[in-house]
Design a protein around this motif. Sequence first.
Motif, PDB file in Angstrom:
ATOM      1  N   GLY A 243       0.827  -1.200   0.000  1.00 47.18           N
ATOM      2  CA  GLY A 243       0.000   0.000   0.000  1.00 47.18           C
ATOM      3  C   GLY A 243       0.861   1.250   0.000  1.00 47.18           C
ATOM      4  O   GLY A 243       2.082   1.206   0.179  1.00 47.18           O
ATOM      5  N   ARG A 244       0.209   2.398  -0.150  1.00 47.42           N
ATOM      6  CA  ARG A 244       0.938   3.658  -0.289  1.00 47.42           C
ATOM      7  C   ARG A 244       1.861   3.926   0.894  1.00 47.42           C
ATOM      8  O   ARG A 244       3.035   4.264   0.714  1.00 47.42           O
ATOM      9  CB  ARG A 244      -0.052   4.822  -0.439  1.00 47.42           C
ATOM     10  N   THR A 245       1.347   3.754   2.115  1.00 50.37           N
ATOM     11  CA  THR A 245       2.137   4.098   3.300  1.00 50.37           C
ATOM     12  C   THR A 245       3.386   3.237   3.389  1.00 50.37           C
ATOM     13  O   THR A 245       4.492   3.751   3.635  1.00 50.37           O
ATOM     14  CB  THR A 245       1.299   3.942   4.576  1.00 50.37           C
ATOM     15  N   ARG A 246       3.251   1.921   3.182  1.00 52.32           N
ATOM     16  CA  ARG A 246       4.413   1.037   3.304  1.00 52.32           C
ATOM     17  C   ARG A 246       5.413   1.294   2.180  1.00 52.32           C
ATOM     18  O   ARG A 246       6.631   1.257   2.403  1.00 52.32           O
ATOM     19  CB  ARG A 246       3.983  -0.435   3.287  1.00 52.32           C
ATOM     20  N   ALA A 247       4.926   1.573   0.981  1.00 50.77           N
ATOM     21  CA  ALA A 247       5.825   1.828  -0.147  1.00 50.77           C
ATOM     22  C   ALA A 247       6.616   3.115   0.082  1.00 50.77           C
ATOM     23  O   ALA A 247       7.849   3.152  -0.108  1.00 50.77           O
ATOM     24  CB  ALA A 247       5.021   1.922  -1.445  1.00 50.77           C
ATOM     25  N   LEU A 248       5.928   4.173   0.507  1.00 50.92           N
ATOM     26  CA  LEU A 248       6.615   5.448   0.739  1.00 50.92           C
ATOM     27  C   LEU A 248       7.574   5.358   1.918  1.00 50.92           C
ATOM     28  O   LEU A 248       8.658   5.950   1.898  1.00 50.92           O
ATOM     29  CB  LEU A 248       5.587   6.556   0.965  1.00 50.92           C
ATOM     30  N   ASP A 249       7.205   4.609   2.944  1.00 51.85           N
ATOM     31  CA  ASP A 249       8.096   4.430   4.085  1.00 51.85           C
ATOM     32  C   ASP A 249       9.362   3.684   3.668  1.00 51.85           C
ATOM     33  O   ASP A 249      10.458   3.977   4.164  1.00 51.85           O
ATOM     34  CB  ASP A 249       7.383   3.674   5.203  1.00 51.85           C
ATOM     35  N   ASN A 250       9.223   2.729   2.761  1.00 52.14           N
ATOM     36  CA  ASN A 250      10.379   2.002   2.243  1.00 52.14           C
ATOM     37  C   ASN A 250      11.324   2.941   1.498  1.00 52.14           C
ATOM     38  O   ASN A 250      12.554   2.898   1.675  1.00 52.14           O
ATOM     39  CB  ASN A 250       9.890   0.886   1.313  1.00 52.14           C
TER      40      ASN A 250
END
Length: 484
Positions: A186-193
């Motif tokens: 999802g967006r949050t996990r991808a951006l956090d990565n």
Amino acid sequence: MADAHLTINDLRSIDHECAVPFELSIILQDGTRASLSCNKLVRAIPGRRLVFQARWQDQDVFAKVFLDPASASRDGKRERQGSAALSQAGIDTPALLYSGALSDGAYLLLFALIPDSVTFQQAWLESVHNKQGQHMLVERMYRVFASHHNAGFLHQDPHQKNFLVTDDVIYTLDCADIENLGAPPGRTRALDNLATFFAIMHADTDDVVAVTFPVYCDARGKSFSDIELSILQSMVASRRLRSREQYLSGKIFRECTEFVSKKYRSRYIVYRRDNDSGAIRSFIETPEQYIENHLNRYLKQGRSSTVAIVRFDEKLFVVKRYNIKNLWKGVAHGWRRTRARQSWINAHRLLINGIKTAKPIILIENKFGPINLTSYFVTEYIPGSNIQQYFQNSAISRDKKIQLVNKIRIMFSKLNELNISHGDMKASNIIINNDEPCLMDLDSMRKHRLNYILQRRQQKDRTRFLKNWEDDKDAMTLFSDTLL
């Protein structure tokens, strides 16, 4: 001279360094005896994992040896599975040539050596003065992360040494840290990565990360969004702050690839591993004797501290000894953090945030039980004149002086962003080296949590700095217009 012959048990006693080349004698899973020619130690986690550049069956390889019998098989299999998953998804990672348990509880992985390659960290350092090169590198990394995310993968340890750069391809390394989600994150996990990776860089490069973000969006098949960019930037800032505080509170004090750390009943010592030498060890053993025997000159002799220039292996260093004035002062202040430790932390704090100072080399603290006694802080010697001498030098053009004024403004601005006050902004504490200001004498520097204290201390810094120019109206005008 013939190469040494070592066994897996010999590797288990290796610290962060070992003599190479050597022949590693191993027994493979099927009972076959074999030999691996190890030429260079690349990475080391003593007792756990060693990575060598090696030669295997007439082929250059990277050999990753997991050593801990309790975890070697598990860790080796995770690495093998992660490598296989990336390869099957068409994501570039070095070819796995061999994997298997060894007879003595270790696990071996052999990867094809990638010729003419450097880590992303090396590539980034080489592009530091090349903005276009930085843009290209970040764009390429966005595409790598997009390929991971599109395939449903997250690299849980995406630091700069885990990506290998060639002219055409960026390879993903350390596949044990690949998490297979089964679907794009999802967006949050991808951006956090992404934020975890980019937080390692200085804030000065955040504009490159922002400008090239549409490349990631395009590679993910998504439309660019200002909101997503804002979220990424916020995550990068948060990650950067957290990781740097962890570095300053932990890593700079413990045994690791970067530092040697020794703790005894009456002494604590930490120093940079890349400066390890016989001369450094001799100084650490008997600093007082070394100063007396190898003294070039004193820079300062006072009751509270002594500063001297010494020479280690034909290179100059500055030693600052923090003295205990008397027994009462020793007892009263002995429970506090030593000024040498404060300087050690502050020097690293400035450097990781892009503010120039002398590179910290050694910290030594002498103790009596829990009470701190004499302490030592050693840095590289920075040649140059102080900022007042620089401005008084008629051979330096006014344009260069104006450029320096702007650099001082940027330095004050960065200190403000970091909530830092220096505590003693006299001219002798700013050395000009190659037309760049280097901030020195850091034992009074503090990071503040309360804004009103920060503003008061920073105003005190500005006032003390401007006091340097009471007899130089031109410099006073330039700095007053810049800093007030």
